[in-house]
Design a protein around this motif. Structure first.
Motif, short mmCIF file in Angstrom:
data_model
loop_
_atom_site.label_atom_id
_atom_site.label_comp_id
_atom_site.label_asym_id
_atom_site.label_seq_id
_atom_site.Cartn_x
_atom_site.Cartn_y
_atom_site.Cartn_z
N UNK A 12 0.84 -1.21 0.00
CA UNK A 12 0.00 0.00 0.00
C UNK A 12 0.87 1.25 0.00
N UNK A 13 0.24 2.37 -0.27
CA UNK A 13 0.94 3.66 -0.26
C UNK A 13 0.27 4.57 0.75
N UNK A 14 0.89 5.74 0.93
CA UNK A 14 0.29 6.77 1.78
C UNK A 14 -0.90 7.36 1.05
N UNK A 15 -2.04 7.46 1.74
CA UNK A 15 -3.26 8.01 1.14
C UNK A 15 -3.49 9.38 1.75
N UNK A 16 -3.89 10.34 0.91
CA UNK A 16 -4.12 11.70 1.43
C UNK A 16 -5.60 12.04 1.39
N UNK A 17 -6.04 12.80 2.38
CA UNK A 17 -7.41 13.27 2.40
C UNK A 17 -7.55 14.50 1.52
N UNK A 18 -8.77 15.04 1.43
CA UNK A 18 -8.99 16.26 0.63
C UNK A 18 -8.22 17.42 1.27
N UNK B 214 -17.76 0.86 6.40
CA UNK B 214 -16.68 1.84 6.38
C UNK B 214 -16.98 2.96 7.35
N UNK B 215 -15.93 3.65 7.79
CA UNK B 215 -16.12 4.81 8.67
C UNK B 215 -15.85 6.10 7.89
N UNK B 216 -16.02 6.01 6.58
CA UNK B 216 -15.95 7.22 5.76
C UNK B 216 -14.56 7.51 5.23
N UNK B 217 -14.42 8.74 4.73
CA UNK B 217 -13.17 9.18 4.12
C UNK B 217 -12.26 9.80 5.17
N UNK B 218 -11.01 10.01 4.75
CA UNK B 218 -10.02 10.61 5.65
C UNK B 218 -10.37 12.05 5.94
N UNK B 219 -9.80 12.58 7.02
CA UNK B 219 -10.04 13.97 7.38
C UNK B 219 -9.30 14.89 6.41
N UNK B 220 -9.85 16.07 6.17
CA UNK B 220 -9.17 17.02 5.28
C UNK B 220 -7.77 17.36 5.81
N UNK B 221 -6.81 17.41 4.89
CA UNK B 221 -5.45 17.81 5.26
C UNK B 221 -4.63 16.73 5.93
N UNK B 222 -5.12 15.47 5.91
CA UNK B 222 -4.42 14.39 6.61
C UNK B 222 -3.81 13.41 5.61
N UNK B 223 -2.66 12.86 5.99
CA UNK B 223 -2.06 11.74 5.26
C UNK B 223 -2.21 10.50 6.14
N UNK C 163 -1.91 -1.30 11.68
CA UNK C 163 -2.31 -0.14 12.48
C UNK C 163 -2.35 1.09 11.60
N UNK C 164 -3.43 1.83 11.71
CA UNK C 164 -3.59 3.04 10.89
C UNK C 164 -2.79 4.18 11.53
N UNK C 165 -1.96 4.83 10.71
CA UNK C 165 -1.15 5.96 11.19
C UNK C 165 -1.53 7.22 10.43
N UNK C 166 -1.48 8.35 11.12
CA UNK C 166 -1.94 9.63 10.55
C UNK C 166 -0.82 10.66 10.62
N UNK C 167 -0.69 11.42 9.57
CA UNK C 167 0.20 12.58 9.57
C UNK C 167 -0.64 13.81 9.31
N UNK C 168 -0.76 14.68 10.30
CA UNK C 168 -1.61 15.86 10.18
C UNK C 168 -1.23 16.84 11.28
N UNK C 169 -1.57 18.09 11.05
CA UNK C 169 -1.38 19.08 12.12
C UNK C 169 -2.35 18.77 13.26
N UNK C 170 -3.51 18.24 12.91
CA UNK C 170 -4.60 18.05 13.87
C UNK C 170 -4.50 16.71 14.58
N UNK C 171 -3.38 16.48 15.28
CA UNK C 171 -3.26 15.27 16.10
C UNK C 171 -2.64 15.66 17.44
N UNK C 172 -2.65 14.72 18.39
CA UNK C 172 -1.92 14.93 19.63
C UNK C 172 -0.43 14.98 19.34
#
Length: 1590
Positions: A329-335, A730-739, A759-768
């Motif tokens: 798989x690859x890194x998936x980006x949100x809108x 499904x729990x929908x699409x990724x959050x905007x601005x997230x990888x 394990x799902x990992x997120x790269x975004x400004x909007x995380x802890x």
């Protein structure tokens, strides 16, 4: 329920009924209370029927067309978890397993523990047993007719009625039929069992003196004496693969050859191989054995070898295991996150804007418990109150120069769930004051475990101030002075109440500094981990703002929208939507408290209708509650709702809740696209949300995945195995601005393949950004750099682990299969706790446990995780019904998940620890289970099914030849393990006499007035004393009595039945004077004559005594009615009363000329239950006395205190013989007197200033337990033990090191030297082999620091293989062994292999053989077993010194040469006794000593007073004495099973919990395990609980 739907009921009555039904489903009221209150509500509306009419008007049992439109009773399943696919799979799995169902033996329980009796285990499924809705539901499953019910009952439980029949059976025929039924129950269901109805013991236990006496009346029982080995000699073997025929397994009434036991009325039966067993206990064990013989799942490759190094065996890959095959798989980006021009630069700026331009706009409405608006907070009020609080925090706490709180400090927010207004004001007040809020739960109690962990978090965050509401502050625990108490684990806090009246108004010129969002910490959200620890996730101000923007964009929030929130507003989705994002968008939040939801589950739907709300934030539970409470209410209209946010949409079972809710409320205006599940975690915040589409063109994504594939971490869609599938949405699409990427959850964060779970990992400004104060854990979670299969970084930015497991499907939709915290890895396969819960709840019928009150977790036992399921049982459920449900759950989980449940337990209702919002506190439940504080009411352990990774059984190797052993010892430089005591040395005055009778006569002439014996009474006073002359004269008179009245001849046997005292000694010497052979016998116990008298009679018969000598009191006792009922007085030989002796002395004392002639017979019962008498010749007695005299330096000037039983072994020698031989004064203390006065022995030692004293372990234990808290009072009474040089414990067992150390430590304050306590070792063939390690050269020089030089530590695992491996103190699996004393003069010892009879090397384990002139001559037996005689007393080595004749002790041990030197300068050889060969248990090819397992078990729980183990049919049976409340009995079962598995690699077959004092001990304090076994099999222990582990 149909009656209610058909009736014109007022709205308030319907609402009240809905509340009642909810209370019942949640366990707040009982079924009886529910029915009573329901009848009361409906009685005015119900038409009056006669009984016949009522039956006619009953609703037919038909499938209901509107399943979800009616409230179902407690008997129906939980719709929250419902998935039709899953439910059908469970039923099919149970149906498929019906052919191979196991006959699970039901545990037996004391009546005081049973909630209700089990008379109505099966009830036909008509409307009388439940509601019509429940009946209709059952009807839909095709079990409506009575015929089907009868066939089901017969098919699934061929003996379901045995519990009631056993209660009424009066003869042996019923018992036989039941036992036969059990052994035929192979086609029966899991509920095939026999319920043991309890009977009180007659006789032994009835009189309340079960075994815990220092006397042998507890052990010398007729039902397990000489023929005990025959009675259970050949138990059937569990381990054999061949299954005996049904004919062989049938239990039948056995023709009993010997008289039945004297107490208990258990019917004796025989198994196929002719072994007599009890119809109750043994039948159950046979049933368990039959079950365990069945083929089970093939075990895993054993992954470690139980050997010295315990090498881990590399598991071989299984080619059939599914493996990921897709592309990487690859890194998936949100809108992209679109920035809207009017978004505020920070949340505080947004609050300022709305507070000024729209002060009247409603911000938050909170409701009371009736659903009415309590208070509406406007944006103007929120702004002004937050300003006021911010000013007070910064300026009014502490002094002007030393403020208590500065910008950046952490502050706790402690608000209850019904006060969102206070919380919101406090949160924004902290943001304005630039301090960091830490929202936490209100502590439920001073010692609440969950709140303790929160306290630790607050302490680590440096919190000194807690903001709270007035009401909450008043509810906190207070001291008598009114101050708030410091909560356990919490830091010292200043509690600040945030209501306006308690705060100061800021001055006009004061204004907070509102900055744009930056990287400073905004707040800390707490997170509870799997192990119960609490972490603080820090969220920066920029992350908080960006997350609000992303949520706004994803959910399409607009200004002034109304949102209904049911979630916890202090954390997670509830905080993000109802407190943060709502303020950014000037939304109006309606907060529905948990208390209102309990009263009115429909309240949130009513508020949506009332306020025309556009958005609602709920959990699956809230949707389920609404379904349960829903009625045809015409005013419900959900068309205004554009988004129903399901916060726990990531849970696999939420799909069924969403489907069911949509199915019911679609007619009320709810649209399909409105339901929006989301996935989130404290670390990554919101991961994905399903977008609310207006056109409804796209339906939700679904996946039906194979559970088998998921357990191996791969995705397999709709596998052939239809039973084991999991439906996901499904729990929908990724959050905007997230990888987002999916990485492997363990090891290097490598990208998963397309068909792999990770394990799902997120790269975004909007995380802890971190775990507060934990840099290491932060790095592992918040700074993850994913790599591809080549090890190359896929992104330069750090990702955050979400803790959610799943995959990203087509179109970028996220699917979550579970949480990392809920994952249980069993045998290399991964199972989700939520999936196990779903399967358990799909097992019908669900009327025995509460829905949603099930905890599933794993514990680590023996290098692997084990699944534990805990459920809350309804009070009206019978024990038998619950047990059958448990059995079905085990089979369902096994069939669907292919994993065994290690432990399934039911606890009483409302007993599981709760979270503040009513859920189960999982980590607290797990902790209580591991501590043994859960107090379940039913437990079913299945270690035989689950534990497949035991070490390999030991294979017996062909024995090495003698030549190889000799060469091997020479090559390795080992000396042969042999040692000897010093020579007996030169003769003294009395040593010229070979016969003790001559020694006494010589002393009567030379020192007539020298006191030989002083007997003390129970108060410590001198009862009587006797001089040499007095003893001689009494002996003469007794000899005259024997000659006159007894007409005895030379060599006749005389039984001496006396209490401990001088009469016994006088009678013994009287017999020697008369030329008779005395046999000392313990007298019967007056309170327990029916049990103890037959033992006395048996010894008299076996010893061929022609006469019984006794005291007047015992003579009367033998003639009493009670005694005659047990043994007819006419059957006794002549009984002579020695209280009335003839005046004249014997005319001529007998002169024995043969030194090898018999002096006396020593009868005793061994710990294995064998009654045996050994012959002691005059020469052996003389040498033994001389050897003891030299070893202990006994001279006429010495005084020795003896507190031993005077009936056998070294106790008899020290009590009766040594004083006459050595001339020292013996102070005699009867051990039974210590039960009256525990301080008697120590007080006597102090009073008479004794230097040497002898006691038994039972005496030492009595003193340790009885005087533990009395050392100060003993000291004040002048008890001084500083003069004691040696305190020797006389024993025929391995020295009890822990008891000796406890005794030394306890009485150290009274002056007892820690080195004074030592042990002696003797056995049947030689009464005294070792005694008193006496003044070894270096002992005086060595200080008391460091381990005792006579103690070694050996590897317990090596001992099982008959090897000795010395290890360091504190090593894992180490066992401490204390030296058994110095070898006596004239005694030689060699260690021999018990099988080959060849000598072994130094520090090798073998049987202790002894050669000495003081050895006994042989066994005295009526049966004359010559083989046993020659084997034990005339053994020869197979090689080496083959000429010397040795006696075999029957004890395993080893010799070790130490660095210490004895008086002659020789190095000291220490003998270490390991245990008795007869008692050792051969299990899995290894040799186990019961004491080792018992020591482990006693450590597991504070309420275990004592423990004993034995084997039966190759099953290990553990009997524990419960020292606490009976409610703790079932807590012990898992703990005992765990510890024996962990430390000894054995599976416990049966756990028996009994009252204290049930385990019998003999006079030396040794456990009589074989008596215990016989008592258990005869169903005579009266156990509190018996658990049969599957």
């Amino acid at each position: 329920m149909a009656d209610r739907d058909a009736l014109p009921l007022p709205q308030e009555v319907r609402a009240r009924l809905a509340e009642l039904e909810l209370e019942l489903s949640e366990g707040d009221i009982t079924q009886k209370g529910y029915e009573k209150r329901r009848c009361k509500l409906l009685q005015t509306y119900l038409p009056r029927y006669t009984g016949q009419e009522r039956q006619d008007h009953r609703s037919p049992i038909t499938p209901s067309p509107s399943r979800y439109h009616r409230r179902r009773s407690a008997g129906s399943r939980d719709e929250r978890y419902r998935s039709d696919v899953h439910s059908e799979a469970v039923q099919a799995a149970l149906l498929r397993q019906r052919e191979r169902r196991l006959a699970v033996p039901m545990p037996s329980k004391r009546r005081s523990l049973v909630v209700q009796n089990s008379m109505d285990a099966y009830t036909p499924p008509d409307t009388s047993s439940g509601s019509e809705a429940e009946g209709s539901l059952r009807g839909s499953h095709g079990s409506g007719s009575a015929e089907e019910w009868i066939s089901r009952a017969l098919h699934s439980s061929s003996s379901s009625s045995t519990s009631s029949s056993s209660a009424h059976s009066s003869g042996s025929a019923n018992a036989a039929r039941l036992a036969e039924l059990i052994t035929h129950s192979h086609t029966g269901g899991p509920g095939s069992h026999l319920s043991l109805k309890r009977r009180g013991l007659i006789g032994f236990i009835e009189n309340g003196i079960m075994g815990r006496r220092s006397c042998e009346d507890a052990s010398d029982r007729p039902w397990s004496s000489l023929d005990s080995d025959e009675s259970h000699s050949a138990p059937p073997d569990v381990t054999s693969a061949s299954c005996p025929s049904t004919q062989e397994q049938r239990l039948q009434i056995a023709p009993v050859a010997r008289p039945p036991p004297k107490y208990g009325n258990a019917v004796l039966m025989e198994t196929g191989d002719g072994v007599p067993v009890s119809s109750r206990v043994s039948a159950k064990i046979q049933q368990l054995v039959d079950t365990l013989k069945r083929p089970k799942r093939p075990p895993l490759r054993e992954f470690f070898v139980d050997d010295f190094e315990e090498l881990l065996e590399v598991t071989q890959p299984d080619p059939s295991v599914p493996r990921p095959e897709g592309a990487e798989t690859n890194v998936v980006s949100g809108e992209n996150l679109g920035v809207v021009s009017n978004w505020p630069p920070s949340l505080e700026a947004g609050l300022q804007r709305w507070g000024n331009i729209a002060p009247k706009a409603p911000c938050l409405t909170c409701l009371d418990t009736t659903g009415k608006p309590l208070y509406t907070l406007t944006y103007g009020k929120l702004w002004s109150r937050s300003l006021k609080l911010a000013y007070s925090i910064l300026n009014k706490l502490g002094s002007k120069h030393e403020p208590l709180v500065r910008a950046g400090d952490r502050v706790a927010l402690v608000f209850p769930n019904n006060d969102p207004v206070g919380f919101m004001v406090a949160f924004y007040g902290c943001l304005l004051a630039e301090v960091v809020p830490v929202p936490v739960e209100v502590p439920l109690s001073k010692k609440d475990s969950g709140s303790q962990q929160i306290g630790f978090l607050l302490g680590s965050c440096g919190v000194a101030v807690a903001l709270t509401s007035d009401a909450c502050h008043k509810g906190l625990p207070k001291s008598t002075s009114g101050d708030t108490l410091q909560l356990k684990g919490w830091p010292k806090l200043l509690w600040v109440v945030t209501e306006s009246k308690h705060l100061c108004k800021p001055p006009r010129d004061w204004y907070p500094h509102i900055k744009d969002a930056n990287n400073e910490t905004a707040y800390i959200e707490y997170k509870t981990c799997k192990d119960g620890s609490v972490l603080g996730v820090t969220v920066t101000r920029i992350a908080m703002l960006t997350h609000c923007q992303a949520v706004t964009q994803a959910c399409g929030y607009t200004e002034a929208e109304t949102i209904v929130n049911v979630l916890d507003f202090k954390k997670d989705v509830g905080l993000w939507h109802s407190i943060l994002t709502s303020v950014m968008n000037m939304m109006h939040v309606i907060s529905v408290p948990y208390a209102l939801m309990k009263v009115n589950p429909l309240s949130w739907i009513q508020k949506i209708c009332q306020y025309k709300a556009r958005v609602a934030c709920v959990k699956s539970r809230d949707m389920h509650w609404a379904l349960v409470a829903h009625r045809d209410q015409r005013d419900i209209n959900l068309s205004s709702l554009r988004m129903l946010l399901v916060a726990d949409g990531s849970n696999p079972w939420s799909v069924s809740s969403c489907d069911a809710f949509l199915n019911v409320f679609q007619t009320k205006g709810l649209r399909t696209e409105v339901i929006c599940p989301c996935a989130s975690s404290p670390e990554c915040m919101t991961l994905a949300i399903r977008r609310p589409t207006e056109d409804g063109c796209k339906g939700p994504g679904r996946g039906v995945l194979s559970l088998t594939g998921l357990s191996h971490g791969v995705i397999r869609v709709d596998s052939e195995e239809k039973l084991s599938v999991l439906t996901l949405h499904d729990v929908g699409s990724l959050m905007p601005g997230a990888l987002v990427c999916v990485v492997r959850s363990e090891g290097v964060p490598q990208l998963c393949r397309a068909d792999e779970i990770g394990e799902v990992c997120v790269c975004s400004v909007a995380t802890g950004t971190s775990y507060y104060g934990l840099t290491g854990m932060t790095k592992n979670t918040f700074e993850v750099y994913p790599v591809n299969s080549s090890g190359v970084l896929v992104c330069e930015y750090a990702f955050v682990r979400s803790g959610l497991l799943g995959f990203v499907g087509g179109g970028g939709y996220v699917f979550i299969t579970g949480k990392a915290d809920g994952l249980m890895v069993v045998g290399g396969r991964r199972h989700n706790a939520d999936d196990i819960i779903a399967t358990a709840l799909a097992v019908e019928p669900m009327k025995f446990v509460y829905r949603g009150r099930i905890a599933v977790f794993s514990i680590t036992v023996l290098h692997d995780e084990r699944i534990v399921v805990i459920a809350e049982q309804r009070p009206e459920a019978t024990e038998e019904e619950s047990f059958q449900w448990m059995s079905r759950v085990l089979q369902a989980i096994d069939g669907i998940h292919q994993v065994g449940v290690y432990c399934l337990a039911l606890v009483p209702s409302n007993m599981l620890p709760k979270t503040p919002l009513g859920g189960i506190h999982l980590s607290e439940t797990r902790q209580l289970f591991l501590e043994g504080s859960l107090h379940p009411c039913s437990v079913l352990m299945c270690p035989h099914t689950c534990v497949t990774n035991l070490p390999k059984p030991r294979q017996k190797q062909p024995e090495v030849g003698p030549a190889s052993v000799m060469v091997g010892n020479l090559v390795s430089g080992k000396r042969i393990a042999q040692a000897s005591g010093r020579d007996l040395g030169s003769m003294e005055d009395n040593d010229q006499f070979i016969f003790l009778s001559e020694v006494l006569q010589w002393r009567a002439q030379t020192t007539p007035d020298h006191v030989l014996y002083t007997l003390l009474n129970s108060r410590g006073g001198v009862a009587t004393s006797v001089t040499c002359l007095q003893l001689h004269k009494r002996g003469e008179k007794i000899a005259a009595l024997l000659a006159e009245r007894g007409q005895l001849q030379d060599g006749d046997h005389v039984a001496l039945v006396y209490p401990p005292g001088i009469d016994l000694i006088a009678a013994f010497y009287g017999c020697l004077y008369a030329g008779c052979v005395p046999i000392t016998v313990r007298p019967p116990h007056p309170q327990n004559i029916s049990t103890t008298l037959p033992t006395v009679k048996m010894i008299v018969e076996v010893s061929r005594s022609v006469c019984v000598m006794t005291s007047q009191a015992i003579c009367k006792l033998l003639r009493s009615k009670e005694a005659s009922a047990a043994v007819d007085f006419r059957t006794w030989p002549p009984v002579l009363d020695t209280d009335d002796l003839p005046k004249k002395r014997c005319p001529l004392l007998c002169k024995t000329s043969d030194p090898d002639s018999l002096a006396y017979l020593d009868f005793s019962v061994s710990t294995t239950g064998m009654l045996a008498g050994v012959k002691m010749s005059h020469s052996s007695v003389s040498v033994l006395c001389r050897s003891v005299k030299l070893q202990c330096e006994l001279y006429p000037s010495r005084e020795v205190a003896v507190c031993l039983d005077p009936y056998c072994g070294l106790g008899f020698v020290l009590w009766c013989l040594c004083s006459v031989y050595s001339g020292h004064q013996s102070i005699l203390i009867a051990p039974c007197d210590l039960e009256v006065n525990a301080a008697l022995w120590l007080s006597a030692v102090s009073q008479f200033k004794v230097r040497d004293t002898f006691c038994s372990y039972s005496v030492m234990e009595l003193c340790t337990r009885g005087l533990g808290g009395q050392t100060d009072s003993l000291k004040s009474r002048g008890v001084d033990l500083s003069r004691v040089r040696t305190c020797v414990v006389v024993a025929e067992e391995r020295p009890r090191l822990s008891l000796s150390l406890s005794f030394s430590k306890l009485f150290k304050d009274l002056g007892l030297h820690p080195r004074a306590v030592s042990t002696a070792f003797g056995c049947r063939v030689n009464m005294a082999i070792c005694l008193q390690p006496h003044r070894l050269g270096k002992l005086a020089d060595q200080g008391t620091s460091g381990p005792d030089p006579t103690t070694v530590y050996v590897d317990m695992r090596a001992l099982r293989h008959d090897r000795v491996r010395l290890v360091e103190r504190g090593s894992p699996h180490s066992l401490s062994l204390m030296e058994s004393g110095k070898i006596l003069p004239g005694v030689r010892i060699i260690i021999a292999n018990p099988e080959t009879k060849g000598p072994v090397g130094d520090s090798h384990l073998g049987e202790i053989w002894v050669q000495s002139t003081q050895n006994a001559s042989g066994y005295f037996s009526v049966y004359g077993d010559e083989n046993l005689q020659s084997d034990h007393f005339s053994a020869r080595l197979s090689f080496g010194d083959t000429h010397t004749i040795w006696a075999r002790t029957g004890y395993l041990g080893f010799l070790r040469r130490t660095e210490l030197t004895d008086a002659s300068g020789e190095r000291h050889d220490a003998l270490y006794v390991v245990g008795a060969l007869d008692e050792a248990m051969e299990l899995r090819g290894m040799r186990y000593h019961p004491i080792d397992i018992e020591t482990s078990v006693c450590r597991t729980h504070k309420s275990i007073a004592e423990c004993a183990v034995f084997t039966w049919t190759n099953l290990l049976v553990v009997v524990v004495e419960l020292g606490g409340s009976e409610h703790e009995a079932l807590d012990l079962v898992p703990l005992v099973t765990n510890v024996v598995l962990e430390e000894h690699y054995l599976i416990v077959g049966v756990v028996v919990v009994v009252d204290t004092g049930v385990i019998p001990i003999n006079s030396r304090g040794e456990k009589q395990r074989m008596h215990l076994r016989d008592g258990f099999l005869a169903d005579q222990l009266d156990p509190i609980y018996v658990a049969y582990n599957m």
